[in-house]
Design an enzyme around this catalytic site. Structure first.
Site, PDB file in Angstrom:
ATOM      1  N   LYS A  16      38.648  28.701  -3.464  1.00 45.83           N
ATOM      2  CA  LYS A  16      39.285  29.202  -4.689  1.00 45.83           C
ATOM      3  C   LYS A  16      40.241  30.355  -4.390  1.00 45.83           C
ATOM      4  CE  LYS A  16      35.471  30.181  -6.984  1.00 45.83           C
ATOM      5  NZ  LYS A  16      34.441  29.806  -5.993  1.00 45.83           N
ATOM      6  N   ARG A  27      31.740  32.696 -14.888  1.00 44.39           N
ATOM      7  CA  ARG A  27      30.733  32.297 -13.918  1.00 44.39           C
ATOM      8  C   ARG A  27      29.517  31.683 -14.609  1.00 44.39           C
ATOM      9  NH1 ARG A  27      32.525  34.343  -8.933  1.00 44.39           N
ATOM     10  NH2 ARG A  27      30.844  34.406  -7.427  1.00 44.39           N
ATOM     11  N   ARG A  55      33.520  32.493   7.931  1.00 43.90           N
ATOM     12  CA  ARG A  55      34.637  33.193   7.266  1.00 43.90           C
ATOM     13  C   ARG A  55      34.697  34.652   7.711  1.00 43.90           C
ATOM     14  NH1 ARG A  55      35.278  33.021   0.775  1.00 43.90           N
ATOM     15  NH2 ARG A  55      33.399  34.286   0.700  1.00 43.90           N
ATOM     16  N   ARG A  98      31.980  39.320   5.275  1.00 46.22           N
ATOM     17  CA  ARG A  98      31.441  39.824   4.007  1.00 46.22           C
ATOM     18  C   ARG A  98      29.922  39.889   4.089  1.00 46.22           C
ATOM     19  NH1 ARG A  98      34.220  36.640  -0.992  1.00 46.22           N
ATOM     20  NH2 ARG A  98      32.099  36.833  -1.781  1.00 46.22           N
ATOM     21  N   ARG A 134      23.535  32.085  -3.173  1.00 49.58           N
ATOM     22  CA  ARG A 134      24.746  31.989  -4.006  1.00 49.58           C
ATOM     23  C   ARG A 134      24.956  30.553  -4.477  1.00 49.58           C
ATOM     24  NH1 ARG A 134      28.903  34.257  -0.062  1.00 49.58           N
ATOM     25  NH2 ARG A 134      30.464  33.957  -1.678  1.00 49.58           N
TER      26      ARG A 134
HETATM   27  P1  AMP Z   1      33.196  36.011  -5.262  1.00 52.07           P
HETATM   28  O1  AMP Z   1      34.128  36.774  -4.397  1.00 52.07           O
HETATM   29  O2  AMP Z   1      33.861  35.392  -6.458  1.00 52.07           O
HETATM   30  O3  AMP Z   1      32.334  35.029  -4.494  1.00 52.07           O
HETATM   31  O4  AMP Z   1      32.170  37.098  -5.883  1.00 52.07           O
HETATM   32  C1  AMP Z   1      31.322  37.843  -5.074  1.00 52.07           C
HETATM   33  C2  AMP Z   1      30.149  38.350  -5.886  1.00 52.07           C
HETATM   34  O5  AMP Z   1      30.625  39.190  -6.962  1.00 52.07           O
HETATM   35  C3  AMP Z   1      29.337  37.274  -6.581  1.00 52.07           C
HETATM   36  O6  AMP Z   1      28.361  36.704  -5.728  1.00 52.07           O
HETATM   37  C4  AMP Z   1      28.719  38.057  -7.736  1.00 52.07           C
HETATM   38  O7  AMP Z   1      27.645  38.875  -7.304  1.00 52.07           O
HETATM   39  C5  AMP Z   1      29.857  38.976  -8.150  1.00 52.07           C
HETATM   40  N1  AMP Z   1      30.727  38.373  -9.177  1.00 52.07           N
HETATM   41  C6  AMP Z   1      32.027  38.005  -9.047  1.00 52.07           C
HETATM   42  N2  AMP Z   1      32.497  37.510 -10.196  1.00 52.07           N
HETATM   43  C7  AMP Z   1      31.467  37.538 -11.077  1.00 52.07           C
HETATM   44  C8  AMP Z   1      31.307  37.144 -12.435  1.00 52.07           C
HETATM   45  N3  AMP Z   1      32.310  36.573 -13.132  1.00 52.07           N
HETATM   46  N4  AMP Z   1      30.104  37.341 -13.017  1.00 52.07           N
HETATM   47  C9  AMP Z   1      29.083  37.902 -12.344  1.00 52.07           C
HETATM   48  N5  AMP Z   1      29.150  38.283 -11.065  1.00 52.07           N
HETATM   49  C10 AMP Z   1      30.333  38.110 -10.428  1.00 52.07           C
END
Ligand code: AMP
Length: 216
Positions: free
Chosen positions: A16, A91, A130, A163, A174
């Site tokens: 994404k 989400r 990654r 990360r 996740r």
């Molecule tokens: P991502 O980079 O989108 O994988 O986000 C990393 C982490 O940030 C996720 O595993 C969540 O803990 C948190 N996070 C990101 N976006 C959201 C969202 N819309 N709602 C809740 N937690 C989020």
């Protein structure tokens, strides 16, 4: 005219972020990643970051309340006038209805959701290899798109990092959270005629072309 209020759906590691960056540049709309916004808040030690840190490290979801304010504020900015690409938001179903409310309030058109489909095993492989540059944000994959010099960013020479939540145990959590909370969003948008699905396990350029076709 093609729809430019876009939401990217798909499991963590579906690509994404990579696709959103490219698409945003082509469509000349901002790429809005709630994950990036939260990671920045954690780095800067803001009140939001302090609240979000532990949940993010465990692979869970930060509470809807914490996200609503930052998303609304971001979408209200003038650069979102021509459109936007949301990456990582909504989400869950409640965030989808919060988003609908925000868009109505701001007088904006509803979103088109673009879903990237990728099998779990591909995701675990992708995410555990990654690496990203803390300097300029470029993302690498040690298997599929390694940097030219080991451990260093091609663009700015900064040392690459993994990360905290890209370790295998956290990746599995996740994915579990994704299937429980986020995957139902596909049906939510499909039932409204607002979903396009694209295979995400191809070369990034092929995925991008498929996304552009889906947008029309
Ligand atoms: P991502 O980079 O989108 O994988 O986000 C990393 C982490 O940030 C996720 O595993 C969540 O803990 C948190 N996070 C990101 N976006 C959201 C969202 N819309 N709602 C809740 N937690 C989020």
């Amino acid at each position: 005219m093609s729809q430019k209020n876009l939401v990217l759906l798909g499991p963590p590691g579906a690509g994404k972020g990579t696709q959103a960056k490219e698409l945003a540049a082509r469509l000349r709309v901002p790429h809005i990643s709630t994950g990036d916004m939260l990671r920045e808040a954690v780095r800067e030690g803001t009140p939001l970051g302090l609240k979000a840190k532990a949940v993010m490290e465990s692979g869970g979801l930060v509470s809807d309340e914490l996200l609503t304010g930052i998303v609304k504020e971001r979408l209200a900015k003038v650069d979102c006038g021509p459109g936007f690409i949301l990456d990582g938001y909504p989400r869950n179903l409640s965030q989808a209805s919060i988003l609908e409310g925000i868009l109505t309030e701001l007088g904006k058109q509803d979103v088109l959701a673009l879903e990237l489909e990728v099998a779990d095993e591909v995701i675990v492989k992708r995410l555990s290899s990654r690496r990203s540059c803390p300097g300029c944000g470029t993302v690498y994959n040690l298997v599929f798109s390694p940097p030219k010099r080991e451990g260093l960013c091609d663009k700015c020479g900064t040392g690459l990092v993994q990360r905290d939540d890209d370790r295998e145990d956290v990746i599995r959590e996740r994915l579990r959270v994704y299937y429980e909370k986020t995957a139902p969003l596909s049906d939510h948008y499909r039932h409204r005629g607002l979903l396009k699905t694209v295979p995400g396990d191809r070369e990034p350029s092929q995925v991008l072309a498929a996304l552009e076709r889906a947008i029309g």
